[in-house]
Structure formats: structure tokens, C-alpha cells
Design an enzyme around this catalytic site. Structure first.
Site, PDB file in Angstrom:
ATOM      1  CG  PHE A  39      -1.880  -1.174   1.185  1.00 44.70           C
ATOM      2  CD1 PHE A  39      -3.130  -1.050   0.606  1.00 44.70           C
ATOM      3  CD2 PHE A  39      -1.502  -2.405   1.706  1.00 44.70           C
ATOM      4  CE1 PHE A  39      -3.996  -2.129   0.556  1.00 44.70           C
ATOM      5  CE2 PHE A  39      -2.360  -3.490   1.664  1.00 44.70           C
ATOM      6  CZ  PHE A  39      -3.612  -3.353   1.083  1.00 44.70           C
ATOM      7  CB  VAL A  77       1.385   0.339   5.328  1.00 47.82           C
ATOM      8  CG1 VAL A  77       1.122   1.826   5.157  1.00 47.82           C
ATOM      9  CG2 VAL A  77       0.082  -0.440   5.459  1.00 47.82           C
ATOM     10  CB  CYS A  78       4.926   2.915   1.627  1.00 48.20           C
ATOM     11  SG  CYS A  78       6.361   4.000   1.413  1.00 48.20           S
ATOM     12  CB  ILE A  79       7.816   3.344   6.705  1.00 48.94           C
ATOM     13  CG1 ILE A  79       7.902   4.047   8.064  1.00 48.94           C
ATOM     14  CG2 ILE A  79       9.052   3.569   5.862  1.00 48.94           C
ATOM     15  CD1 ILE A  79       8.937   3.469   8.992  1.00 48.94           C
ATOM     16  CB  ALA A  82       2.519   5.058   6.916  1.00 47.73           C
TER      17      ALA A  82
END
Length: 129
Positions: A39, A77-79, A82
Site C-alpha cells: 500500500f 504499508v509504505c513507511i 504512512a
């Protein structure tokens, strides 16, 4: 076939996430392998634990969580995406001296390298949104 799937669009602005979800359901039913769902950008909104759509709307976040539990999917989820949007996991909240753990069950936060690894291992990479 082994697939790596990326979701870039918000669940409230596009059907891209729902299309990705349905694609993954169909692929799993046909006994294909989903290596990772990544994501990215606005797609990180799929991972918010406290998203609460109206009763007459589908909660895509709950559906992703259930699918991950059922099939052991790796929902990443891409840090960076995010952090820009205020989504923190428990570890990152501690590091940032915050109280939040906003990620829904089944999701984890990691770097873009996780997407790269999945694309290298996959037969096909598909981007939605």
C-alpha cells in the site's frame, strides 16, 4: 503464478483498492500465490484501524484484515507514505514518542524495499490506482 500487488489509491476516492481486493480473491481461488500487497501513496488509507464508513458502505479495511488472516497475506504499508499521512504502528509510535497504533490487524509498516523484493520474486507485478 506469483503476484506482487500494489495499491496506490485511497479507498474513498477510487475503486482501485476494491478492484485489487477482488483480483486477489480471484487469484487465490485459482490457487495463485500473492507474495505481497504493498500500500503506497494514498493507498495507505486502507490500513487505518479506525476507519469507520457508514453502515451502508463496505469497510474495505476489515475485508483486507480478514483476507490477510484467512490466507496469511503480507499486507505492507509504505513507511514514508504512512508517516506523511499520520499512520503509525506501535513500534513507530514509540520511536516518534506518540501514543498511537493506527494500523488495522493484518497490516504492517515497512520500507519500499519490501515492494522491490516482491517484484523481484513475482512472475507478475500489478499496480492498482
Amino acid at each position: 503464478m506469483k503476484y506482487a500487488v500494489q495499491v496506490n489509491a485511497s479507498p474513498y476516492a477510487s475503486n482501485a483498492g476494491l478492484n485489487a481486493y477482488r483480483f486477489i480473491q480471484a487469484a487465490l481461488a485459482a490457487e495463485h500465490q500473492i507474495l505481497r500487497v504493498f500500500f503506497y501513496k494514498e493507498g495507505i488509507y486502507h490500513a487505518f484501524r479506525y476507519a469507520n464508513p457508514p453502515d451502508d458502505e463496505m469497510s474495505i479495511t476489515q475485508h483486507w484484515s480478514a483476507l490477510a488472516e484467512q490466507y496469511g497475506l503480507d499486507l505492507v504499508v509504505c513507511i514514508s507514505a504512512a508517516q506523511r499521512r499520520g499512520l503509525l504502528c506501535a513500534d513507530e509510535a514509540v520511536r516518534q514518542d506518540k501514543q498511537d497504533d493506527d494500523t488495522a490487524p493484518g497490516f504492517r509498516i515497512a520500507g519500499l524495499g519490501q515492494w522491490l523484493e516482491a517484484t523481484l520474486l513475482a512472475d507478475r507485478s500489478i499496480v492498482f490506482g
